[in-house]
Motif scaffolding. Sequence first.
Motif, PDB file in Angstrom:
ATOM      1  N   ASN A 119       2.932   0.761  -0.111  1.00 56.76           N
ATOM      2  CA  ASN A 119       1.499   0.456  -0.121  1.00 56.76           C
ATOM      3  C   ASN A 119       0.807   1.069  -1.329  1.00 56.76           C
ATOM      4  O   ASN A 119      -0.105   0.471  -1.906  1.00 56.76           O
ATOM      5  N   ILE A 155      -4.367  -7.805  12.428  1.00 53.63           N
ATOM      6  CA  ILE A 155      -3.287  -7.898  11.444  1.00 53.63           C
ATOM      7  C   ILE A 155      -3.875  -8.116  10.054  1.00 53.63           C
ATOM      8  O   ILE A 155      -3.432  -7.505   9.071  1.00 53.63           O
ATOM      9  N   LYS A 156      -4.880  -8.965   9.974  1.00 55.43           N
ATOM     10  CA  LYS A 156      -5.556  -9.144   8.677  1.00 55.43           C
ATOM     11  C   LYS A 156      -6.125  -7.817   8.197  1.00 55.43           C
ATOM     12  O   LYS A 156      -6.028  -7.472   7.009  1.00 55.43           O
ATOM     13  N   ILE A 159      -3.491  -5.562   6.608  1.00 57.27           N
ATOM     14  CA  ILE A 159      -2.895  -5.908   5.304  1.00 57.27           C
ATOM     15  C   ILE A 159      -3.943  -5.988   4.201  1.00 57.27           C
ATOM     16  O   ILE A 159      -3.615  -6.339   3.067  1.00 57.27           O
ATOM     17  N   PRO A 170       3.171  -9.760   4.435  1.00 55.71           N
ATOM     18  CA  PRO A 170       4.050  -8.785   5.087  1.00 55.71           C
ATOM     19  C   PRO A 170       5.183  -9.421   5.861  1.00 55.71           C
ATOM     20  O   PRO A 170       5.207 -10.629   6.109  1.00 55.71           O
ATOM     21  N   LEU A 172       6.237  -9.421   9.575  1.00 54.67           N
ATOM     22  CA  LEU A 172       5.502  -9.145  10.803  1.00 54.67           C
ATOM     23  C   LEU A 172       6.400  -9.176  12.026  1.00 54.67           C
ATOM     24  O   LEU A 172       7.321  -9.993  12.116  1.00 54.67           O
ATOM     25  N   SER A 350       3.925  -0.983  14.716  1.00 52.42           N
ATOM     26  CA  SER A 350       2.826  -1.927  14.529  1.00 52.42           C
ATOM     27  C   SER A 350       3.383  -3.285  14.099  1.00 52.42           C
ATOM     28  O   SER A 350       4.408  -3.350  13.411  1.00 52.42           O
ATOM     29  N   VAL A 352       2.340  -4.970  11.806  1.00 54.01           N
ATOM     30  CA  VAL A 352       2.398  -4.842  10.347  1.00 54.01           C
ATOM     31  C   VAL A 352       3.219  -3.590  10.037  1.00 54.01           C
ATOM     32  O   VAL A 352       2.702  -2.557   9.666  1.00 54.01           O
ATOM     33  N   LEU A 355       4.795  -3.968   4.696  1.00 54.56           N
ATOM     34  CA  LEU A 355       3.830  -4.844   4.027  1.00 54.56           C
ATOM     35  C   LEU A 355       4.348  -5.461   2.728  1.00 54.56           C
ATOM     36  O   LEU A 355       4.156  -6.647   2.478  1.00 54.56           O
ATOM     37  N   PRO A 467      -0.594   0.995  12.057  1.00 54.12           N
ATOM     38  CA  PRO A 467       0.210   0.593  10.896  1.00 54.12           C
ATOM     39  C   PRO A 467       0.194   1.722   9.876  1.00 54.12           C
ATOM     40  O   PRO A 467      -0.473   2.747  10.073  1.00 54.12           O
TER      41      PRO A 467
END
Length: 537
Positions: A119, A155-156, A159, A170, A172, A350, A352, A355, A467
């Motif tokens: 990340n 989820i949005k 990320i 990602p 998922l 999670s 996510v 990623l 996440p």
Amino acid sequence: MKKNKKILFLLCISFFSVLVACSKDEKEAVGGSEDALENLNQEGMPIVEEEITIDVFAGKAASAADDWNDVPVLNEYEKMTNIDMNWNQVPVDGLEEKRNLALASGDLPDLFYGSYMPNSDLYKYGEQGIFIPLNDLIDEYAPNIKAYLEKYPEIKQGITFPDGNIYAIPRLRDPESPTSLMDDKPWINQEILDETGMDNPETTDEFYEYLKAAKELSVDGNEVIPFSSVSMDRLFHWLTGAFGVSNKGILHPSIDEDPETGELRFYRTADEYKQLLEYMNKLYTEGLIEQNIYSIEVDHFLANGAEGKYAAMNFFNPKDYFGEEVGGRYIPGNALEGPNGDKLFTSVISPVNSLGHFSITNVNENPEATIRWIDYFWSDEGAKMFFMGLEGETYEETSDGPELTEEITNNPNGLTVQEALAQYIINPGGGHPVIENPEYSTAPEFQPEDLENAENMAPYLIEEPWPFFFYEEEEQAALDSLGADIQKYVGEMEAQFVTGETSFDEWDNYVKTLEEMGLDEYMEIQNEALKRYEEGQ
């Protein structure tokens, strides 16, 4: 003279402003050229009228197909799309070094795929414009991904980076599938359980008594090993929930939510964590945990497992790893109730969970076509193709849905299902920017035994696991030094407390040392990151 200096200063300011504005415009204007757009079909197949080539840096797991430039599913998809993906595969073992080299050299691919981009790197190189924002591309050219993000706004949120941009598609896990969200799972050897004359343990005390009784038994003349896995961490995964810690999942190994205050907690100094260590110390010092657990090799674990030596373990589907006969002896273990009445299973990830698997770089001349390429695999039809392969070759349609062919399930060359599929598809090995679709995925976690285990555990799974958080550059730099030192010390002391090398009389000194190492600063960084996540920034 002063007037001339003033004019020069104002000109410099104006020029700098223009540069900043241009840089901002270039970052926002991430679409392909006019020619690229004219070649693009916004929906349907082919994706482009005239064939294009996209250079891809791809992480490759050991179990995946050797050459993705010649895999039946991708060959067929190339015909469908008119997109030739030029796969440059890098083994996962050397992935980090070669990924960093590509980013530092400026010799960029069009796409980073399955590269496990951290990340921090996504954010850093996204801010620099090396990775382009995907927000508008998703809105306009990826209807399947867009619909999924609208269905699951959390989820949005998970990320979207603090600057409001999405820099990667990602991998998922299905948020509605317990088995998909679980990592390892607990298993009990039914034959050994029967020999002890006990019921499947429901509490930590019953579990201790079962392990003690199992230690006195033997399997085919071999001593029973009461409790094991491929690492001590996996044993903790079964037991943390019984002591009320790690209640936000396993992606954050030292922080969770204080159940009394609802605030962020460093649980490695909590009284409940100390209780857990005392319990594990009892198991270890009485020989109820495999004694080489801190240095155990996977092959060693699998060999013992194949001989049926383990009374209990926390791992993946035993039939996959120990064979049908021995693996069939195992039944799902229970979420254990601990001394304070806690009863959770926290080895949850999670949706996510990873990623950095699909990032488009600023040298890509066809970003719209590229996002359409992956979006298809988020559709029902595309997911079937991605996970099951080609109809008539790897699966057949039946009244009960698609089923793998005999060639795959009972391979004449003695290949496992995953090995046989790897000759046709690229999925075995993971790291792909898709959803683990329970309807089509052939992964072990969707086998009947795993589904039964997950159903048994479902009432006790933690809700809303965290996440990975996003950190600003200065925060990440601090975590790379301060955070790494703290985690290293915590791990060392955990092992010393469990094995008895360090007495629990030293607990206060352990906590004091963590405070002196900068625990407050560490927690301040984590609090800021958590706040950003909760605010959706």
